[in-house]
Motif scaffolding. Structure first.
Motif, short mmCIF file in Angstrom:
data_model
loop_
_atom_site.label_atom_id
_atom_site.label_comp_id
_atom_site.label_asym_id
_atom_site.label_seq_id
_atom_site.Cartn_x
_atom_site.Cartn_y
_atom_site.Cartn_z
N THR A 410 0.87 -1.22 0.13
CA THR A 410 0.12 -0.02 0.00
C THR A 410 1.01 1.20 0.10
OG1 THR A 410 -1.77 -1.13 1.12
CG2 THR A 410 -1.86 1.22 1.15
N ARG A 411 1.85 1.31 0.63
CA ARG A 411 2.68 2.54 0.98
C ARG A 411 3.45 2.53 -0.47
NH1 ARG A 411 8.02 2.40 1.71
NH2 ARG A 411 7.98 0.38 2.88
N CYS A 412 3.99 1.44 -1.15
CA CYS A 412 4.66 1.72 -2.42
C CYS A 412 3.66 2.16 -3.48
CB CYS A 412 5.13 0.46 -2.60
SG CYS A 412 6.62 -0.14 -1.89
N LYS A 413 2.44 1.73 -3.57
CA LYS A 413 1.59 2.21 -4.46
C LYS A 413 1.39 3.77 -4.24
CE LYS A 413 -3.27 1.67 -6.18
NZ LYS A 413 -4.53 1.02 -6.18
N GLU A 414 1.41 4.41 -3.01
CA GLU A 414 1.18 5.68 -2.70
C GLU A 414 2.20 6.42 -3.36
OE1 GLU A 414 0.25 6.16 1.41
OE2 GLU A 414 -1.97 5.41 1.20
N GLN A 415 3.58 5.89 -3.06
CA GLN A 415 4.60 6.54 -3.51
C GLN A 415 4.89 6.50 -4.98
OE1 GLN A 415 7.76 4.28 -1.38
NE2 GLN A 415 7.79 5.55 0.40
N PHE A 416 4.60 5.62 -5.78
CA PHE A 416 4.42 5.31 -7.03
C PHE A 416 3.43 6.47 -7.55
CE2 PHE A 416 2.63 3.93 -11.22
CZ PHE A 416 3.81 3.87 -11.84
N GLY A 419 4.88 9.76 -7.75
CA GLY A 419 5.96 10.05 -8.56
C GLY A 419 7.45 10.01 -7.98
N LEU A 420 7.38 9.25 -6.75
CA LEU A 420 8.66 9.07 -5.73
C LEU A 420 9.63 7.79 -6.31
CD1 LEU A 420 7.33 9.98 -2.49
CD2 LEU A 420 8.54 11.46 -4.06
N ILE A 421 8.92 6.73 -6.91
CA ILE A 421 9.49 5.54 -7.08
C ILE A 421 8.97 4.98 -8.37
CG2 ILE A 421 10.12 4.98 -4.61
CD1 ILE A 421 7.69 2.89 -4.71
N SER A 422 9.84 4.16 -9.18
CA SER A 422 9.22 3.54 -10.01
C SER A 422 8.46 2.11 -10.00
CB SER A 422 10.39 3.13 -11.09
OG SER A 422 11.41 2.18 -10.60
N LYS A 442 11.04 3.73 -14.72
CA LYS A 442 10.67 5.20 -14.83
C LYS A 442 9.71 5.71 -13.61
CE LYS A 442 11.11 5.83 -19.61
NZ LYS A 442 10.59 6.49 -21.20
N THR A 443 9.68 6.65 -13.24
CA THR A 443 8.67 7.09 -12.31
C THR A 443 7.50 7.49 -13.13
OG1 THR A 443 9.39 9.52 -12.29
CG2 THR A 443 10.16 7.99 -10.68
N LEU A 444 6.30 7.90 -12.61
CA LEU A 444 5.09 8.20 -12.96
C LEU A 444 5.32 9.30 -13.97
CD1 LEU A 444 2.22 7.39 -13.68
CD2 LEU A 444 1.57 9.05 -11.52
N GLU A 446 7.69 10.71 -15.27
CA GLU A 446 8.88 10.57 -16.45
C GLU A 446 8.35 9.95 -17.55
OE1 GLU A 446 12.96 10.07 -13.87
OE2 GLU A 446 11.94 8.39 -14.30
N MET A 447 7.09 9.36 -17.37
CA MET A 447 6.54 8.50 -18.59
C MET A 447 5.60 9.57 -19.36
SD MET A 447 4.99 5.43 -16.54
CE MET A 447 5.94 4.37 -15.63
N SER A 448 5.53 9.18 -20.81
CA SER A 448 4.72 9.76 -21.73
C SER A 448 3.08 9.14 -21.51
CB SER A 448 5.25 9.55 -23.00
OG SER A 448 5.07 8.14 -23.46
N ASP A 449 2.25 9.73 -22.39
CA ASP A 449 1.18 9.39 -22.13
C ASP A 449 0.68 7.79 -22.44
OD1 ASP A 449 0.20 11.88 -21.24
OD2 ASP A 449 -0.26 12.69 -23.22
N GLU A 450 1.36 7.56 -23.69
CA GLU A 450 1.32 6.21 -24.23
C GLU A 450 1.93 5.37 -23.25
OE1 GLU A 450 2.75 8.74 -25.68
OE2 GLU A 450 1.36 9.23 -27.22
N GLU A 451 2.91 5.83 -22.68
CA GLU A 451 3.65 4.73 -21.62
C GLU A 451 2.79 4.63 -20.24
OE1 GLU A 451 8.36 5.35 -22.24
OE2 GLU A 451 7.18 6.84 -20.79
N ARG A 452 2.05 5.74 -19.92
CA ARG A 452 0.86 5.46 -18.89
C ARG A 452 -0.19 4.50 -19.26
NH1 ARG A 452 1.67 11.24 -18.43
NH2 ARG A 452 3.01 11.76 -16.65
#
Length: 483
Positions: A410-416, A419-422, A442-444, A446-452
């Protein structure tokens, strides 16, 4: 003062044994037979006569002394009873349909099951300090993975195995050398005459401590943990022997003293009176149904007791103290040592869990890792593992571990999402394997729309509120309250 001795004559406690004061004979090989370090052995009777003479014979101690048997069997039985599994190195998944390994993990040789062999392995290792696991295979397959080319695996009796050094090579033991440069063979001694030389590539020598380099008969072998506890073991044997003598043989119980008096003072019993008392005692009185439990005498008598009772000797305190010391050498806490007041301890489950986590599981994991290397499983992308998930005392620990993993997830999902972690950082924290695609490093932001859009296949990136998504939370109706 006249007296006579009453003695309960029964079968001696150690019938046919030599007295402790008699010289002990040390076995030596027969003439013309090469001395390959054959370990002198003694039977259980000699062990109880003079324990220090047989102190090096640890397997006989294991078979004969309960306090030595308990901690070794406690660990060996629990490791052998665990579930051994073949897993893939790539994803840690269990491999169920590998016929070669299934055969090994079921019946590694024609005489023993896998569990029996593992039990023997740890009994030898913990008792003697050494265990010798053999893959019986031909020279042709020397460099091939053993799990593919060997059908017979054996646990050798460690108390009959010696490591024979290679004296024909000048390479120093602490220098640049291969195993064959140091070890000529492993010699299995069947007795005084029969021996077997086994090449080093067939043997995995599993030690329970540091190896001996300067010992002749114990070259590269480890000392037993019991070596540091010979005094407590000797005390145990002495206590058992003393108790056995009291229970079975008993010895002299005391003296019957004459209370007859004359003008000169106390009068001694005559020989005829002594004979009459003894004949009456052995002929009329006793504990069976046809005899009286008490005796009658015409002579005034008093009885003086000379022997000690079990309670007066207090052997149980000594036995428990020695048992705790021996169990402690194997990481078994005192509350798990069998005793008459065992039910008074409420922390036994906690102590048993501690033994699993600190002793049994690490020892089993180390065994699996070393056996994996010996069998050559890593070349095939496999490894051996052991499963303790069905152990009752560990269930609470597994539940706690899952709760911790959920909290970390749960904590890692919030950090992702912040934009704190990949994603790979996330997976590393929950101990999962990483994705190879650079995208997941990549962090959130750093991603393009396509990557998201691609990442949405892994997790949901829905950051809208439930109201905006048409899922507005409503208060429960009366009939749904509390559900």
């Amino acid at each position: 003062m006249g007296y006579t001795i009453l003695k309960q004559d029964t079968i001696p406690a150690c019938a046919g044994l030599k007295m402790a004061s008699e010289p002990q004979t040390i076995s030596t090989p027969k003439e013309g037979v090469k001395d390959s370090g054959y370990i002198d052995r003694c039977d259980v009777h000699e062990l109880f006569v003079s324990p220090l003479v047989c102190g090096h014979n640890y397997m006989e101690l294991f078979r004969s002394v309960p306090e030595v048997f308990f901690p070794i069997d406690y660990i060996a039985s629990r490791i052998s009873g665990s579930g051994f599994q073949l897993k893939k190195v790539k994803d840690d998944s269990v491999v169920w349909e590998n016929k070669r390994m299934n055969q090994i993990l079921t019946k590694p040789n024609c005489l023993m099951s896998w569990n029996e062999m593992i039990y023997s392995h740890f009994v030898y290792k913990l008792c003697t300090g050494n265990a010798f696991f053999r893959a019986a295979m031909g020279e042709t397959f020397k460099d091939q993975p053993k799990w593919k080319w060997c059908d017979n695996f054996w646990e050798l009796p460690a108390d009959f195995v010696n490591v024979e050094p290679n004296r024909s090579v000048n390479s120093p033991i602490f220098g640049i050398a291969s195993e064959d440069d140091i070890i000529r063979c492993y010699r299995l001694n069947y007795g005084y005459v029969s021996t077997m030389e086994i090449p080093s590539y067939q043997i995995w020598h599993d030690r329970d401590g540091s190896p001996e380099y300067m010992s002749i008969n114990g070259f590269l072998k480890s000392k037993s943990r019991l070596a540091a506890h010979l005094k407590p073991i000797s005390n145990l044997i002495a206590v058992y022997e003393a108790r056995n003598v009291i229970y079975v043989k008993r010895g002299g119980l005391g003296f019957l003293v004459s209370n007859k008096k004359d003008e000169a003072g106390t009068a001694a019993m005559t020989e005829d009176e002594k004979k009459e008392i003894l004949d009456s005692h052995f002929g009329k009185f006793g504990l069976d149904q046809r005899r009286l439990p008490y005796g009658l005498s015409d002579v005034p008598l008093s009885f003086v007791r000379t022997n000690l009772t079990i309670s007066e000797l207090q052997p149980f305190e000594e036995t428990l103290t020695d048992a705790i010391q021996i169990a402690g050498a194997y990481g078994i806490p005192s509350v798990l040592v069998p005793r008459k007041d065992q039910a008074t301890f409420s922390n036994q489950a906690t102590a048993e869990k501690a033994v699993y986590t600190s002793t049994i599981i690490p020892m089993a994991k180390k065994f699996c890792k070393q056996l994996t290397a010996f069998l050559g499983l890593e070349e095939g992308g496999y490894y051996l593992d052991c499963d303790f998930s069905d152990v009752d005392c560990l269930q609470q620990g597994l539940k706690e571990a899952e709760e911790v993993k959920t909290m970390v997830n749960t904590r890692c999902k919030e950090q992702f999402l912040s934009g704190l972690i990949s994603i790979n950082d996330w997976r590393a924290q929950i101990k999962e394997s990483r994705f190879e695609e650079p995208l997941f490093d990549k962090t959130l932001f750093e991603m393009s729309d396509e990557e998201r859009e691609i990442v949405k296949q892994v997790i949901s990136l829905n950051t809208k509120s439930e109201v905006e998504n048409g899922r507005e939370n409503q208060k429960p109706t009366v009939q749904n309250e509390g559900k």
